[in-house]
Scaffold this motif. Structure first.
Motif, PDB file in Angstrom:
ATOM      1  N   HIS A  74       0.838  -1.200   0.000  1.00  0.00           N
ATOM      2  CA  HIS A  74       0.000   0.000   0.000  1.00  0.00           C
ATOM      3  C   HIS A  74       0.876   1.255   0.000  1.00  0.00           C
ATOM      4  O   HIS A  74       1.877   1.326   0.698  1.00  0.00           O
ATOM      5  CB  HIS A  74      -0.914   0.018   1.224  1.00  0.00           C
ATOM      6  N   GLY A  75       0.479   2.244  -0.803  1.00  0.00           N
ATOM      7  CA  GLY A  75       1.195   3.510  -0.862  1.00  0.00           C
ATOM      8  C   GLY A  75       0.458   4.590  -0.112  1.00  0.00           C
ATOM      9  O   GLY A  75      -0.768   4.539   0.061  1.00  0.00           O
ATOM     10  N   CYS A  76       1.216   5.598   0.358  1.00  0.00           N
ATOM     11  CA  CYS A  76       0.586   6.679   1.115  1.00  0.00           C
ATOM     12  C   CYS A  76       1.455   7.919   1.079  1.00  0.00           C
ATOM     13  O   CYS A  76       2.626   7.882   0.703  1.00  0.00           O
ATOM     14  CB  CYS A  76       0.347   6.258   2.571  1.00  0.00           C
ATOM     15  N   PHE A  77       0.852   9.051   1.440  1.00  0.00           N
ATOM     16  CA  PHE A  77       1.521  10.322   1.688  1.00  0.00           C
ATOM     17  C   PHE A  77       1.129  10.784   3.092  1.00  0.00           C
ATOM     18  O   PHE A  77       0.160  10.292   3.679  1.00  0.00           O
ATOM     19  CB  PHE A  77       1.080  11.385   0.679  1.00  0.00           C
ATOM     20  N   SER A  78       1.869  11.763   3.608  1.00  0.00           N
ATOM     21  CA  SER A  78       1.454  12.368   4.874  1.00  0.00           C
ATOM     22  C   SER A  78       0.193  13.193   4.638  1.00  0.00           C
ATOM     23  O   SER A  78      -0.172  13.501   3.503  1.00  0.00           O
ATOM     24  CB  SER A  78       2.563  13.257   5.440  1.00  0.00           C
TER      25      SER A  78
ATOM     26  N   THR B  18      -6.793  11.384  -5.407  1.00  0.00           N
ATOM     27  CA  THR B  18      -7.296  10.187  -4.738  1.00  0.00           C
ATOM     28  C   THR B  18      -8.295   9.418  -5.592  1.00  0.00           C
ATOM     29  O   THR B  18      -8.496   8.224  -5.373  1.00  0.00           O
ATOM     30  CB  THR B  18      -7.942  10.553  -3.390  1.00  0.00           C
ATOM     31  N   GLY B  19      -8.909  10.097  -6.580  1.00  0.00           N
ATOM     32  CA  GLY B  19      -9.804   9.370  -7.471  1.00  0.00           C
ATOM     33  C   GLY B  19      -9.062   8.364  -8.330  1.00  0.00           C
ATOM     34  O   GLY B  19      -9.606   7.312  -8.692  1.00  0.00           O
ATOM     35  N   SER B  20      -7.811   8.686  -8.653  1.00  0.00           N
ATOM     36  CA  SER B  20      -6.981   7.783  -9.453  1.00  0.00           C
ATOM     37  C   SER B  20      -6.059   6.940  -8.593  1.00  0.00           C
ATOM     38  O   SER B  20      -5.799   5.772  -8.912  1.00  0.00           O
ATOM     39  CB  SER B  20      -6.146   8.598 -10.455  1.00  0.00           C
ATOM     40  N   PHE B  21      -5.536   7.548  -7.523  1.00  0.00           N
ATOM     41  CA  PHE B  21      -4.581   6.864  -6.651  1.00  0.00           C
ATOM     42  C   PHE B  21      -5.033   6.997  -5.203  1.00  0.00           C
ATOM     43  O   PHE B  21      -4.557   7.860  -4.461  1.00  0.00           O
ATOM     44  CB  PHE B  21      -3.180   7.453  -6.834  1.00  0.00           C
ATOM     45  N   PRO B  22      -5.968   6.160  -4.762  1.00  0.00           N
ATOM     46  CA  PRO B  22      -6.487   6.271  -3.393  1.00  0.00           C
ATOM     47  C   PRO B  22      -5.380   6.112  -2.353  1.00  0.00           C
ATOM     48  O   PRO B  22      -4.452   5.327  -2.531  1.00  0.00           O
ATOM     49  CB  PRO B  22      -7.507   5.129  -3.311  1.00  0.00           C
ATOM     50  N   MET B  23      -5.506   6.874  -1.274  1.00  0.00           N
ATOM     51  CA  MET B  23      -4.563   6.745  -0.165  1.00  0.00           C
ATOM     52  C   MET B  23      -4.643   5.338   0.420  1.00  0.00           C
ATOM     53  O   MET B  23      -5.719   4.745   0.469  1.00  0.00           O
ATOM     54  CB  MET B  23      -4.884   7.792   0.900  1.00  0.00           C
ATOM     55  N   ASN B  24      -3.495   4.813   0.844  1.00  0.00           N
ATOM     56  CA  ASN B  24      -3.410   3.480   1.427  1.00  0.00           C
ATOM     57  C   ASN B  24      -4.002   2.425   0.490  1.00  0.00           C
ATOM     58  O   ASN B  24      -4.905   1.674   0.855  1.00  0.00           O
ATOM     59  CB  ASN B  24      -4.103   3.437   2.796  1.00  0.00           C
ATOM     60  N   SER B  25      -3.477   2.410  -0.737  1.00  0.00           N
ATOM     61  CA  SER B  25      -3.963   1.455  -1.725  1.00  0.00           C
ATOM     62  C   SER B  25      -2.798   0.869  -2.503  1.00  0.00           C
ATOM     63  O   SER B  25      -1.725   1.474  -2.618  1.00  0.00           O
ATOM     64  CB  SER B  25      -4.928   2.133  -2.708  1.00  0.00           C
ATOM     65  N   THR B  26      -3.019  -0.319  -3.062  1.00  0.00           N
ATOM     66  CA  THR B  26      -2.027  -0.928  -3.942  1.00  0.00           C
ATOM     67  C   THR B  26      -1.860  -0.101  -5.202  1.00  0.00           C
ATOM     68  O   THR B  26      -0.762  -0.025  -5.766  1.00  0.00           O
ATOM     69  CB  THR B  26      -2.447  -2.361  -4.295  1.00  0.00           C
ATOM     70  N   THR B  27      -2.929   0.550  -5.646  1.00  0.00           N
ATOM     71  CA  THR B  27      -2.851   1.392  -6.840  1.00  0.00           C
ATOM     72  C   THR B  27      -1.826   2.498  -6.649  1.00  0.00           C
ATOM     73  O   THR B  27      -0.990   2.758  -7.530  1.00  0.00           O
ATOM     74  CB  THR B  27      -4.229   2.005  -7.150  1.00  0.00           C
ATOM     75  N   LEU B  28      -1.861   3.171  -5.490  1.00  0.00           N
ATOM     76  CA  LEU B  28      -0.875   4.216  -5.216  1.00  0.00           C
ATOM     77  C   LEU B  28       0.506   3.606  -5.020  1.00  0.00           C
ATOM     78  O   LEU B  28       1.513   4.156  -5.484  1.00  0.00           O
ATOM     79  CB  LEU B  28      -1.285   5.021  -3.988  1.00  0.00           C
TER      80      LEU B  28
END
Length: 555
Positions: A238-242, A265-275
């Protein structure tokens, strides 16, 4: 896999671990305490000499005037092994280079430790050093709202010490690499390290660059925790930003041109494999810094950031791409530095990135960039928009094309404002648009050089309010065949019906019968392909008004 010419010196800053923001005394600002610098600079076991150097400042007076000062607190981890004087001299020399590239009225405080970071055996990976900001601050009265900035930049922007008594940058360097039998460090300032030597000035320049803000808050969770903490949400991949993100984060996209922001976040949701996949270069064309000044300095869209397919904590995301910028004048902030290689300048792309982030720049950066745009604002002025902007300096600036976004999403020119050519003096500009329809309008500046080069500003939005209870535009074109358009705007939300009648009063076509939002232009297309030529009436009926106009269909 890292590039094949390694072993080399891998450079990186400590990454941020997202934490909940807190309040600062009576101010509205929030702060993020950065983690301590980690041992993230590694020299591979078999060094490979590169034998190149960029930017040695050996000619007296060649560099620009210093526009920033640094205050260094040299700390010794071991009393019996203090900082060598030649290492301090090289450190001060490196800070002198940064001092002509950035501008700050507030001295930038650095805590630099001559630290025990493990051995320095060339047959093993060697930890050379690390650095990072001590604090990240958001909502401090300048810059972008809801955005973290490194503390040194905050103080440069507001002109005062935001956290008195605290260092702005913490840095550590491995004292073992100067031990007898391990003379890895080259402390000279002539950009001429010998075989199997690492240029200390280059390492200091690189690490101070991270401390000044060349770092983001992105992370990809390994699912194992790090030092007992959870990096994102504890799920591997899972990927994330502050929250909020940093100013560096706000410019990152998944393509060099027309990319999608990694914060979308519509394309790369926070705490997601997509991000997570996107941060590892798995979405679009990779990871890029898409700021106007960085694009100009690169000359080919946003510069690529380092995004290996497997997340490399402390190296991924917060560096320029190694394969793209190795052995170029932009090599300083790549994640690797070979032995027998020296880079004694930040480079045009780093200057562009810092300008996009809002860092006040010194002369050595300004000389590399066409225009330092310090402000661009847009406000409603009745039924028009008033655009104002300022520059701190200009180089070969022909002027500014004022552009607006059309209904199809493209940008078109509204007018041109001549620039000041080349000047080191601040300049202010203004432009008033023609009358606008009610609703939201987006603008940008296209700064044009005399040689045809150009760069774009950030975009600004303005909302124009309806000044009348309702507005209905004249249909255009008129006469028409077979389509014409008109716009309707209402001051208060209400249900509106738009219909077409023939001259006998019979309703032959309905265009709309629905609620319309207030203070927004609604465009309706009349398609009369199935009707005979002749005169028709377009009638717009709201809850508080009726409007009628004549149109002519010619086939």
């Amino acid at each position: 896999m890292r590039r094949t010419f390694l072993p080399a010196l891998l450079l990186a800053s400590a990454t941020l671990v997202p934490v909940q923001a807190q309040s600062l005394t009576s101010a509205q600002a929030r702060y993020h305490i950065a983690p301590p610098p980690e041992a993230v600079c590694i020299l591979k076991a078999v060094p490979e000499d590169l034998g190149v150097s960029f930017g040695p400042r050996t000619t007296p007076g060649k560099a620009g005037a210093a526009s920033a000062t640094f205050s260094v607190n040299y700390l010794d981890a071991a009393m019996d092994d203090p900082w060598p004087q030649e290492a301090k001299d090289a450190f001060d020399y490196a800070l002198g280079i940064w001092a002509t590239h950035i501008e700050s009225a507030v001295p930038i405080a650095v805590d630099a430790t001559w630290a025990g970071l493990g051995g320095c055996d060339l047959n093993q990976s060697v930890t050379l050093g690390s650095a990072g900001p001590t604090f990240f601050i958001s909502d401090f009265g300048a810059g972008e709202a809801d955005t973290y900035y490194p503390i040194a930049q905050v103080e440069a922007m507001i002109g005062s010490n935001f956290v008195p008594g605290s260092a702005d940058i913490i840095a550590r360097f491995n004292r073992a690499c100067d031990d007898p039998g391990s003379p890895l460090w080259y402390f000279g300032t002539d950009a001429n390290p010998g075989p199997n030597q690492v240029d200390f000035v280059s390492v200091v320049l690189h690490e101070i660059g991270h401390g000044l803000g060349f770092t983001g808050t992105a992370d990809v969770d390994d699912g194992l925790g790090s030092g007992g903490s959870i990096e994102c949400d504890g799920t591997a991949g899972h990927g994330c930003f502050s929250d909020p993100p940093s100013i560096y984060d706000r410019f990152t996209t998944n393509a060099a041109t027309s990319g999608v922001s990694l914060l979308e976040t519509g394309s790369f949701p926070m705490n997601s494999t997509t991000l997570g996949d996107a941060l590892q270069g798995g979405s679009g064309a990779g990871v890029f810094f898409d700021g106007p000044a960085a694009r100009y300095a690169h000359g080919a869209g946003g510069p690529r950031l380092f995004a290996p397919a497997e997340w490399d904590a402390g190296s991924s995301f917060a560096h320029l791409d190694e394969s793209s910028f190795h052995n170029t004048a932009n090599a300083l902030m790549t994640p690797a530095l070979n032995s027998n290689e020296a880079v004694h300048l930040p480079g045009p792309i780093v200057c562009g990135i810092f300008q996009d982030m809002g860092w006040p720049l010194g002369s050595d950066c300004l000389d590399l960039l066409p225009v330092e745009l310090t402000r661009f604002e847009a406000i409603a002025n009745g039924r028009s928009a008033r655009l104002t902007w300022s520059t701190a300096s200009e180089t070969n600036n022909a002027g500014f094309e004022v552009e607006y976004r059309t209904t199809d999403g493209a940008f078109a020119s509204l007018g041109f404002v001549p620039g000041a050519g080349t000047t080191s003096e601040p300049r202010s500009y203004a432009f008033t648009t023609p009358r606008l329809t009610p609703g939201s309008h987006r603008f940008r500046l296209r700064q044009v050089d005399f040689d045809g080069g150009f760069t774009y500003s950030r975009e600004r939005d303005v909302t124009i309010l309806a000044t009348e209870a309702y507005e209905v535009s004249a249909a255009f074109p008129n006469p028409f065949n077979p389509q014409t358009q008109l716009t309707v705007a209402v001051q208060s939300a209400q249900r509106v019906r738009v219909s077409l009648y023939n001259v006998l009063g019979a309703r032959v076509l309905d265009l709309e019968d629905a609620p319309l939002d207030a203070n927004r232009s609604h465009t309706f297309t009349l398609d009369a392909a199935g009707l005979p030529s002749g005169l028709y009436l377009v009638r717009v009926i709201g809850e508080t008004f009726t409007d009628t106009q004549t149109v002519t269909l010619l086939k």
